[in-house]
Design a protein around this motif. Structure first.
Motif, PDB file in Angstrom:
ATOM      1  N   ASP A  76       0.676  -1.069   0.016  1.00 55.21           N
ATOM      2  CA  ASP A  76       0.325   0.297   0.026  1.00 55.21           C
ATOM      3  C   ASP A  76       1.016   1.168   0.278  1.00 55.21           C
ATOM      4  O   ASP A  76       2.387   1.471   0.162  1.00 55.21           O
ATOM      5  CB  ASP A  76      -0.821   0.297   0.922  1.00 55.21           C
ATOM      6  N   ARG A  77       0.310   2.021  -0.022  1.00 56.38           N
ATOM      7  CA  ARG A  77       0.825   3.806   0.005  1.00 56.38           C
ATOM      8  C   ARG A  77       1.485   3.929   1.058  1.00 56.38           C
ATOM      9  O   ARG A  77       2.759   4.440   1.021  1.00 56.38           O
ATOM     10  CB  ARG A  77       0.388   5.113  -0.554  1.00 56.38           C
ATOM     11  N   LEU A  78       1.520   3.722   2.486  1.00 58.86           N
ATOM     12  CA  LEU A  78       2.159   3.660   3.632  1.00 58.86           C
ATOM     13  C   LEU A  78       3.260   2.889   3.654  1.00 58.86           C
ATOM     14  O   LEU A  78       4.440   3.456   3.922  1.00 58.86           O
ATOM     15  CB  LEU A  78       1.600   3.331   5.044  1.00 58.86           C
ATOM     16  N   THR A  79       3.252   1.616   3.274  1.00 54.83           N
ATOM     17  CA  THR A  79       4.648   1.139   3.040  1.00 54.83           C
ATOM     18  C   THR A  79       5.280   1.450   2.294  1.00 54.83           C
ATOM     19  O   THR A  79       6.348   1.875   2.426  1.00 54.83           O
ATOM     20  CB  THR A  79       3.583  -0.530   3.064  1.00 54.83           C
ATOM     21  N   ARG A  80       4.900   1.243   0.587  1.00 63.33           N
ATOM     22  CA  ARG A  80       5.816   2.279  -0.054  1.00 63.33           C
ATOM     23  C   ARG A  80       7.188   3.231   0.348  1.00 63.33           C
ATOM     24  O   ARG A  80       7.871   3.786   0.279  1.00 63.33           O
ATOM     25  CB  ARG A  80       4.686   1.702  -1.497  1.00 63.33           C
ATOM     26  N   PHE A  81       5.736   4.251   0.975  1.00 62.96           N
ATOM     27  CA  PHE A  81       6.308   5.356   1.421  1.00 62.96           C
ATOM     28  C   PHE A  81       7.900   5.574   2.246  1.00 62.96           C
ATOM     29  O   PHE A  81       8.680   5.724   2.895  1.00 62.96           O
ATOM     30  CB  PHE A  81       5.832   6.598   2.156  1.00 62.96           C
ATOM     31  N   VAL A  82       7.086   3.859   3.099  1.00 63.22           N
ATOM     32  CA  VAL A  82       8.155   3.791   4.773  1.00 63.22           C
ATOM     33  C   VAL A  82       9.554   3.660   4.123  1.00 63.22           C
ATOM     34  O   VAL A  82       9.886   3.782   4.381  1.00 63.22           O
ATOM     35  CB  VAL A  82       7.487   2.864   5.516  1.00 63.22           C
ATOM     36  N   VAL A  83       8.991   2.820   3.087  1.00 67.27           N
ATOM     37  CA  VAL A  83      10.026   1.546   2.752  1.00 67.27           C
ATOM     38  C   VAL A  83      11.443   3.143   2.233  1.00 67.27           C
ATOM     39  O   VAL A  83      12.845   2.940   2.068  1.00 67.27           O
ATOM     40  CB  VAL A  83      10.074   0.463   1.539  1.00 67.27           C
ATOM     41  N   ARG A  84      11.238   3.393   0.997  1.00 70.23           N
ATOM     42  CA  ARG A  84      11.206   4.465   0.217  1.00 70.23           C
ATOM     43  C   ARG A  84      12.075   5.650   1.519  1.00 70.23           C
ATOM     44  O   ARG A  84      13.216   6.154   0.932  1.00 70.23           O
ATOM     45  CB  ARG A  84      10.568   5.500  -0.549  1.00 70.23           C
ATOM     46  N   LEU A  85      11.315   5.929   2.307  1.00 69.03           N
ATOM     47  CA  LEU A  85      11.970   6.936   2.884  1.00 69.03           C
ATOM     48  C   LEU A  85      13.064   6.318   4.416  1.00 69.03           C
ATOM     49  O   LEU A  85      13.714   6.913   4.369  1.00 69.03           O
ATOM     50  CB  LEU A  85      11.187   7.136   4.413  1.00 69.03           C
ATOM     51  N   TYR A  86      12.950   4.966   4.710  1.00 74.16           N
ATOM     52  CA  TYR A  86      13.937   4.395   4.473  1.00 74.16           C
ATOM     53  C   TYR A  86      15.006   3.789   4.037  1.00 74.16           C
ATOM     54  O   TYR A  86      16.331   3.629   4.244  1.00 74.16           O
ATOM     55  CB  TYR A  86      13.492   2.463   5.179  1.00 74.16           C
ATOM     56  N   ASP A  87      15.207   3.872   2.657  1.00 76.35           N
ATOM     57  CA  ASP A  87      16.370   3.245   1.463  1.00 76.35           C
ATOM     58  C   ASP A  87      16.774   4.839   1.663  1.00 76.35           C
ATOM     59  O   ASP A  87      18.194   4.813   1.686  1.00 76.35           O
ATOM     60  CB  ASP A  87      15.592   3.012   0.301  1.00 76.35           C
ATOM     61  N   ARG A  88      16.234   5.866   1.816  1.00 81.40           N
ATOM     62  CA  ARG A  88      17.019   7.133   0.887  1.00 81.40           C
ATOM     63  C   ARG A  88      17.238   7.929   2.449  1.00 81.40           C
ATOM     64  O   ARG A  88      18.863   8.689   2.148  1.00 81.40           O
ATOM     65  CB  ARG A  88      16.084   7.961   0.763  1.00 81.40           C
ATOM     66  N   SER A  89      17.104   7.631   3.961  1.00 80.24           N
ATOM     67  CA  SER A  89      16.995   8.270   5.108  1.00 80.24           C
ATOM     68  C   SER A  89      18.966   7.578   5.127  1.00 80.24           C
ATOM     69  O   SER A  89      19.484   6.326   4.642  1.00 80.24           O
ATOM     70  CB  SER A  89      16.819   7.824   6.029  1.00 80.24           C
TER      71      SER A  89
END
Length: 222
Positions: A76-89
């Motif tokens: 879902d959108r929240l999971t994609r956002f968290v994964v993308r944020l974790y990869d870029r942080s």
């Protein structure tokens, strides 16, 4: 002078089913109109995968013949956002966030001064407020307050197991945060499942004993 007559026997005709040399080649089964290979079973009526003989069958051309293929759920959108944020942080972001949570808990203990607050002050323990019994965590905030002020006997008086486990928890946090943020290789603290089970059993016994209305267990009541 005798004449030698050679008599040739009749040639045995080759039957198509005997595989003789003169047998005409047999034509294979005609390929179906949908292009499916002839050695593949027809698709199951309820199969979600075209060309699969039954539901849950491997995808056509799958490198794992015995593995069942199932549709992969889209995040879902929240999971994609968290994964993308974790990869870029940066790698120190997660330890810093965890350190912020620990600092918030310490700051709350210092500001609220639980040793002087009323028993029904918010936030309070719902179990103790309704039943008068100490829950497994009762006294932990006060024990932390006394630890921060260097009074270990008073801290152990309010929650002995918390004071006992605090050095191990602190070392585990420092080892994990140092490895994540700076790549430190501190000696690993191995805690077996048996040790965890013994600690939980001791915590349960401590919770029961501190609620008994007889001496010397009444000294554990907080």
């Amino acid at each position: 002078m005798s004449d030698v007559t050679s008599v040739d026997g009749p040639a045995s005709p080759s039957h198509p089913q005997t595989g003789g040399l003169d047998a005409p080649p047999q034509a294979g089964p005609a390929a179906p109109a949908d292009g499916r290979p002839t050695d593949q079973a027809p698709p199951h009526p309820g199969s979600p995968y075209p060309g699969s003989p039954h539901p849950g069958a491997p995808y056509p051309g799958s490198p794992y013949p015995g593995a069942a293929a199932y549709p992969v759920a889209e995040p879902d959108r929240l999971t994609r956002f968290v994964v993308r944020l974790y990869d870029r942080s940066p790698r120190w972001a997660v330890p810093l966030a965890a350190l912020g949570c620990v600092a918030a808990g310490i700051g709350y203990a210092l500001i609220s001064d639980p040793t002087r607050s009323a028993p029904d002050a918010a936030p309070t323990c719902l179990l103790k407020l309704t039943t008068g019994l100490d829950c497994p965590g009762c006294g932990g905030t006060r024990a932390l307050w006394y630890v921060l002020h260097g009074d270990l006997p008073a801290a152990a008086r309010h929650h002995f197991l918390f004071v006992f486990a605090l050095p191990f928890l602190a070392y585990l946090f420092v080892a994990w945060a140092g490895k994540q943020a700076f790549g430190w290789r501190l000696p690993e603290l191995r805690i077996s499942s048996r040790a965890i089970g013994v600690f939980l059993a001791a915590w349960l016994a401590f919770t029961i004993l501190r609620n008994l209305p007889w001496a010397p267990f009444t000294s554990l009541y907080v």
